[in-house]
Design an enzyme around this catalytic site. Structure first.
Site, PDB file in Angstrom:
ATOM      1  N   LYS A 297      17.989  -0.559  -1.267  1.00  0.00           N
ATOM      2  CA  LYS A 297      17.975  -1.463  -0.106  1.00  0.00           C
ATOM      3  C   LYS A 297      18.658  -2.770  -0.479  1.00  0.00           C
ATOM      4  O   LYS A 297      18.408  -3.340  -1.540  1.00  0.00           O
ATOM      5  CB  LYS A 297      16.544  -1.725   0.354  1.00  0.00           C
ATOM      6  CG  LYS A 297      16.478  -2.538   1.655  1.00  0.00           C
ATOM      7  CD  LYS A 297      15.059  -2.663   2.175  1.00  0.00           C
ATOM      8  CE  LYS A 297      14.221  -3.601   1.340  1.00  0.00           C
ATOM      9  NZ  LYS A 297      12.889  -3.843   1.923  1.00  0.00           N
TER      10      LYS A 297
ATOM     11  N   ARG B 278       7.084  -0.507   6.025  1.00  0.00           N
ATOM     12  CA  ARG B 278       6.536  -0.255   4.688  1.00  0.00           C
ATOM     13  C   ARG B 278       5.609  -1.362   4.238  1.00  0.00           C
ATOM     14  O   ARG B 278       4.650  -1.140   3.502  1.00  0.00           O
ATOM     15  CB  ARG B 278       7.641   0.025   3.679  1.00  0.00           C
ATOM     16  CG  ARG B 278       8.655  -1.086   3.416  1.00  0.00           C
ATOM     17  CD  ARG B 278       8.168  -2.065   2.381  1.00  0.00           C
ATOM     18  NE  ARG B 278       9.227  -2.595   1.560  1.00  0.00           N
ATOM     19  CZ  ARG B 278       9.256  -3.831   1.115  1.00  0.00           C
ATOM     20  NH1 ARG B 278       8.297  -4.696   1.453  1.00  0.00           N
ATOM     21  NH2 ARG B 278      10.239  -4.236   0.345  1.00  0.00           N
TER      22      ARG B 278
ATOM     23  N   THR C 167       6.562 -11.059  13.663  1.00  0.00           N
ATOM     24  CA  THR C 167       6.759  -9.623  13.812  1.00  0.00           C
ATOM     25  C   THR C 167       5.869  -8.809  12.896  1.00  0.00           C
ATOM     26  O   THR C 167       5.310  -7.776  13.297  1.00  0.00           O
ATOM     27  CB  THR C 167       8.234  -9.278  13.528  1.00  0.00           C
ATOM     28  OG1 THR C 167       9.074 -10.023  14.418  1.00  0.00           O
ATOM     29  CG2 THR C 167       8.491  -7.793  13.730  1.00  0.00           C
ATOM     30  N   GLN C 168       5.681  -9.231  11.652  1.00  0.00           N
ATOM     31  CA  GLN C 168       4.874  -8.462  10.707  1.00  0.00           C
ATOM     32  C   GLN C 168       3.414  -8.381  11.139  1.00  0.00           C
ATOM     33  O   GLN C 168       2.726  -7.404  10.842  1.00  0.00           O
ATOM     34  CB  GLN C 168       4.988  -9.045   9.304  1.00  0.00           C
ATOM     35  CG  GLN C 168       4.176  -8.330   8.243  1.00  0.00           C
ATOM     36  CD  GLN C 168       4.466  -6.835   8.112  1.00  0.00           C
ATOM     37  OE1 GLN C 168       3.579  -6.028   7.872  1.00  0.00           O
ATOM     38  NE2 GLN C 168       5.736  -6.460   8.273  1.00  0.00           N
TER      39      GLN C 168
ATOM     40  N   GLY D 294       2.493 -12.982   2.377  1.00  0.00           N
ATOM     41  CA  GLY D 294       3.559 -13.951   2.580  1.00  0.00           C
ATOM     42  C   GLY D 294       4.388 -14.307   1.363  1.00  0.00           C
ATOM     43  O   GLY D 294       5.579 -14.596   1.480  1.00  0.00           O
ATOM     44  N   ALA D 295       3.793 -14.302   0.187  1.00  0.00           N
ATOM     45  CA  ALA D 295       4.527 -14.745  -1.001  1.00  0.00           C
ATOM     46  C   ALA D 295       5.487 -13.664  -1.478  1.00  0.00           C
ATOM     47  O   ALA D 295       5.057 -12.613  -1.952  1.00  0.00           O
ATOM     48  CB  ALA D 295       3.554 -15.115  -2.112  1.00  0.00           C
ATOM     49  N   ASP D 296       6.778 -13.929  -1.339  1.00  0.00           N
ATOM     50  CA  ASP D 296       7.798 -12.980  -1.791  1.00  0.00           C
ATOM     51  C   ASP D 296       8.887 -13.658  -2.604  1.00  0.00           C
ATOM     52  O   ASP D 296       9.952 -13.101  -2.823  1.00  0.00           O
ATOM     53  CB  ASP D 296       8.414 -12.238  -0.601  1.00  0.00           C
ATOM     54  CG  ASP D 296       9.138 -13.164   0.361  1.00  0.00           C
ATOM     55  OD1 ASP D 296       9.044 -14.401   0.190  1.00  0.00           O
ATOM     56  OD2 ASP D 296       9.788 -12.662   1.299  1.00  0.00           O
TER      57      ASP D 296
ATOM     58  N   LYS E  38       5.959 -19.631  -3.655  1.00  0.00           N
ATOM     59  CA  LYS E  38       5.155 -19.394  -2.455  1.00  0.00           C
ATOM     60  C   LYS E  38       3.700 -19.129  -2.843  1.00  0.00           C
ATOM     61  O   LYS E  38       3.420 -18.502  -3.858  1.00  0.00           O
ATOM     62  CB  LYS E  38       5.727 -18.231  -1.649  1.00  0.00           C
ATOM     63  CG  LYS E  38       7.088 -18.535  -1.027  1.00  0.00           C
ATOM     64  CD  LYS E  38       7.555 -17.419  -0.102  1.00  0.00           C
ATOM     65  CE  LYS E  38       8.870 -17.776   0.560  1.00  0.00           C
ATOM     66  NZ  LYS E  38       9.327 -16.702   1.491  1.00  0.00           N
TER      67      LYS E  38
ATOM     68  N   SER F 221       0.694  -8.403  -2.342  1.00  0.00           N
ATOM     69  CA  SER F 221       1.766  -7.499  -1.936  1.00  0.00           C
ATOM     70  C   SER F 221       3.109  -8.215  -1.968  1.00  0.00           C
ATOM     71  O   SER F 221       3.364  -9.119  -1.165  1.00  0.00           O
ATOM     72  CB  SER F 221       1.492  -6.985  -0.513  1.00  0.00           C
ATOM     73  OG  SER F 221       2.556  -6.218  -0.019  1.00  0.00           O
TER      74      SER F 221
END
Length: 334
Positions: A71, A115, A142-143, A223-225, A229, A296
């Site tokens: 991806k 996912r 949206t999530q 939220g933390a990606d 964050k 996540s």
């Protein structure tokens, strides 16, 4: 041989969410067994455009299926205001691992949304109390819609509290789900008191206080990606049964990345990875557990699993558009 092109509507229609949840669970278990290959997510930072690209390749062997994909996804926060484009745009190439033929090129934005929700559902299924019937959401983008759909597939959710600074988003969310759930707009504190809490914001300073959580709340920290964050009180991370999706990603860019880098959290504070729980190597929720939290970050194996469901579903429905992407002649040089 033809490659299948699947746009966002195709992915949304043919990646059945319960099937995606099952496939993502299988991918987590496969990872725990050592039946995946997942190089570290790579970043191309573009500060001149206030954005970045991320490359996420993986291979999954999950019992009766295996697949490989990569991806290519971005985060460009200025896109909506400056270019009338989404913040996140994704494209995924889904390949036959035996021949390397690109079976499909598909939208990766809807796929990422699905996912991510599926991973929260898998964590909720293993870590939330069995009779959980209330869900709090911090962030009404949206999530949030996918979080509710996915978590409601594994728990009998009746009441939903949605918190967001944008009242219009709260209202739109409540109207969308009003005929299926008892949804109302509320504060972060109200949302945090629910049986399950999903936080879906890009903040860099905690907004959910430890004392707001219920005695047995399960938290999906979504939220933390990226490094820096941080949504949750450090006291929550220290008190909770802390489950992560991947050690390298979480310590670099997950909910735990800030307190980890500061030395507030250590390996002793991490219970384990979700894959180990799904595979049965670690217990999920047990009777004396209080707060549980799933960090996540989003894994490439989840993308592969979701792409597998979307591709199989589209093939069965004879959907998508076939086109010639690569030549199949065996002559000439590579």
């Amino acid at each position: 041989m033809q490659t299948l092109l699947l746009g966002p509507d195709d992915v949304a229609e043919h990646a059945d969410l319960p099937a995606v949840i099952d496939a993502v669970a299988s991918a987590f278990a496969a990872d725990a067994r050592g039946d995946t290959i997942m190089p570290a997510k790579s970043y191309i930072d573009l500060p001149q455009y206030n954005g970045d690209f991320r490359s996420m390749p993986a291979y999954v062997h999950a019992g009766d299926w295996d697949a490989a994909a990569v991806k290519w996804v971005n985060v460009h926060p200025d896109n909506p205001a400056d270019h009338d484009l989404p913040t996140v745009l994704g494209t995924l190439i889904y390949s036959d691992p035996e021949t390397a033929f690109p079976l499909a090129v598909m939208d990766g934005t809807v796929l990422t949304r699905l996912r991510t929700g599926a991973a929260a559902a898998v964590a909720t299924d293993h870590l939330a109390v069995a009779d959980a019937d209330s869900l709090g959401l911090v962030g009404a983008g949206t999530q949030a819609y996918t979080q509710l759909e996915a978590i409601a597939a594994v728990r009998d959710i009746e009441t939903v509290v949605v918190a967001d600074r944008d009242r219009a988003k709260q209202t739109a969310f409540a109207e969308h789900f009003g005929d299926r759930f008892a949804v109302h707009a509320g504060s972060i504190e109200e949302a945090a008191g629910c049986d399950v809490l999903s936080t879906i914001t890009p903040v860099e300073s905690p907004i959910v206080d430890r004392e707001w959580l219920g005695e047995h709340t399960h938290v999906n920290a979504i939220g933390a990606d990226a490094a820096g964050k941080h949504e949750h009180d450090d006291r929550t991370l220290l008190d909770a049964k802390l489950v992560i999706d991947d050690y390298e990603q979480c310590t670099h860019s997950g909910e735990i990345n800030v307190p980890w880098s500061e030395g507030t959290l250590s390996e002793a504070d991490i219970y384990g990875e979700l894959g180990s729980i799904v595979a049965g190597d670690l217990d999920g929720r047990i009777d004396d557990d209080g707060i549980t939290l799933f960090d996540s970050t989003g894994l490439a194996i989840q993308d592969v699993a979701t792409a597998h469901v979307a591709y199989q579903g589209a093939r069965l429905a004879d959907a998508g558009t076939e086109f010639e992407l690569v030549g199949t002649s065996t002559s000439g040089r590579p």
